[in-house]
Scaffold this motif. Structure first.
Motif, PDB file in Angstrom:
ATOM      1  N   MET A 150      15.575 -65.710  11.592  1.00 58.18           N
ATOM      2  CA  MET A 150      16.266 -66.470  10.543  1.00 58.18           C
ATOM      3  C   MET A 150      16.768 -65.570   9.414  1.00 58.18           C
ATOM      4  SD  MET A 150      14.712 -69.379   8.056  1.00 58.18           S
ATOM      5  CE  MET A 150      15.478 -69.639   6.469  1.00 58.18           C
ATOM      6  N   LEU A 151      15.955 -64.575   9.025  1.00 57.55           N
ATOM      7  CA  LEU A 151      16.337 -63.675   7.938  1.00 57.55           C
ATOM      8  C   LEU A 151      16.955 -62.402   8.493  1.00 57.55           C
ATOM      9  CD1 LEU A 151      13.284 -63.946   5.494  1.00 57.55           C
ATOM     10  CD2 LEU A 151      15.499 -65.088   5.329  1.00 57.55           C
ATOM     11  N   ASN A 152      18.045 -61.973   7.881  1.00 59.83           N
ATOM     12  CA  ASN A 152      18.674 -60.714   8.233  1.00 59.83           C
ATOM     13  C   ASN A 152      18.121 -59.597   7.369  1.00 59.83           C
ATOM     14  OD1 ASN A 152      20.287 -62.076  10.104  1.00 59.83           O
ATOM     15  ND2 ASN A 152      21.934 -62.419   8.608  1.00 59.83           N
ATOM     16  N   SER A 153      18.512 -58.385   7.671  1.00 61.11           N
ATOM     17  CA  SER A 153      18.036 -57.229   6.923  1.00 61.11           C
ATOM     18  C   SER A 153      18.396 -57.365   5.448  1.00 61.11           C
ATOM     19  CB  SER A 153      18.666 -55.954   7.486  1.00 61.11           C
ATOM     20  OG  SER A 153      18.298 -54.830   6.718  1.00 61.11           O
ATOM     21  N   GLY A 154      17.432 -57.108   4.575  1.00 61.47           N
ATOM     22  CA  GLY A 154      17.641 -57.172   3.134  1.00 61.47           C
ATOM     23  C   GLY A 154      17.474 -58.550   2.537  1.00 61.47           C
TER      24      GLY A 154
END
Length: 242
Positions: free
Chosen positions: A1-5
């Motif tokens: 669900m979360l991308n890098s950063g």
């Protein structure tokens, strides 16, 4: 669900979670103040311009069952906002579109919305306070849209008697009020935001106008973010925590 950063931040009062990324966009206190200042009814159709990562629609979804749309020109923010909506299971109430607000007349019929909200870019393109990151420049400076573009789009979208609710820098107050009147959106409510009671200069303004409204501006009591001891004021705590 979360991308890098990216990270998942909590909206404590609303009990929602929102995806943020400091390299791209993170909302400020001004967004919370705009959400608090805006009144919506369950049957209202609401449009949030310059929606960023969808913070204002989330705040308004907590306050009512109104149908809410958001427009954002940065595609990365639209995608981030859409993931936030799915995470909070709000897709049935909120939708976020990738669009240039200058093109709303090509997509939306006139006089469609009861409420338009906006936390627009604050700084003129030629001001010195240019941020280095391109995403931040677009969000904070009038590069891809001006204040007049925002008010013109809002006028197209609003029903007669509909409300345009905006947060902006206090130094731009006359720009905001004059453009409201230029587009026949009569200023009806004004609230000045100060950092502390000790400060004599407002930092932020909250303005509500009505499309085709009658003359008569109500200047509300000041809002203080911090108290005299440097802690969040009781009113600010209510915005954050309920």
């Amino acid at each position: 669900m979360l991308n890098s950063g990216e990270r998942l931040d909590q909206l404590l009062r609303e009990k929602y979670e929102i995806i943020q990324n400091d390299e791209v966009f993170s909302f400020s206190t001004d967004a919370l103040l705009l959400g608090e200042f805006t009144s919506v009814r369950n049957k209202d159709k609401v449009m949030d311009l310059c929606t960023g990562n969808g913070i204002i629609p989330l705040l308004l979804a907590y306050k009512s069952q109104s149908t809410i749309k958001g427009i954002e020109i940065q595609e990365a923010l639209v995608e981030m906002a859409q993931r936030t909506l799915r995470h909070n299971r709000l897709e049935d109430q909120i939708s976020i579109e990738h669009m240039d607000l200058k093109n709303v007349s090509n997509t939306y019929m006139p006089s469609t919305f009861d409420v338009v909200t906006v936390n627009p870019p604050y700084f003129k393109e030629n001001q010195q306070m240019q941020h280095q990151k391109e995403a931040h420049k677009i969000a904070r400076h009038e590069i891809l849209c001006t204040l007049e573009d925002v008010v013109k789009a809002s006028k197209h979208l609003l029903k007669q008697g509909g409300k345009l609710v905006m947060v902006h820098r206090a130094e731009r107050l006359m720009d905001v009020l004059s453009l409201y009147r230029q587009y026949n959106i009569e200023p009806k409510r004004l609230r000045m935001v100060y950092s502390t009671p000790k400060k004599t200069e407002a930092v932020t303004i909250l303005v509500e106008g009505r499309s085709g409204g009658q003359v008569g501006l109500k200047v509300e009591q000041p809002f203080y973010i911090y108290d005299a001891n440097g802690e969040y004021s009781a009113e600010m705590k209510a915005v954050y925590y309920g």
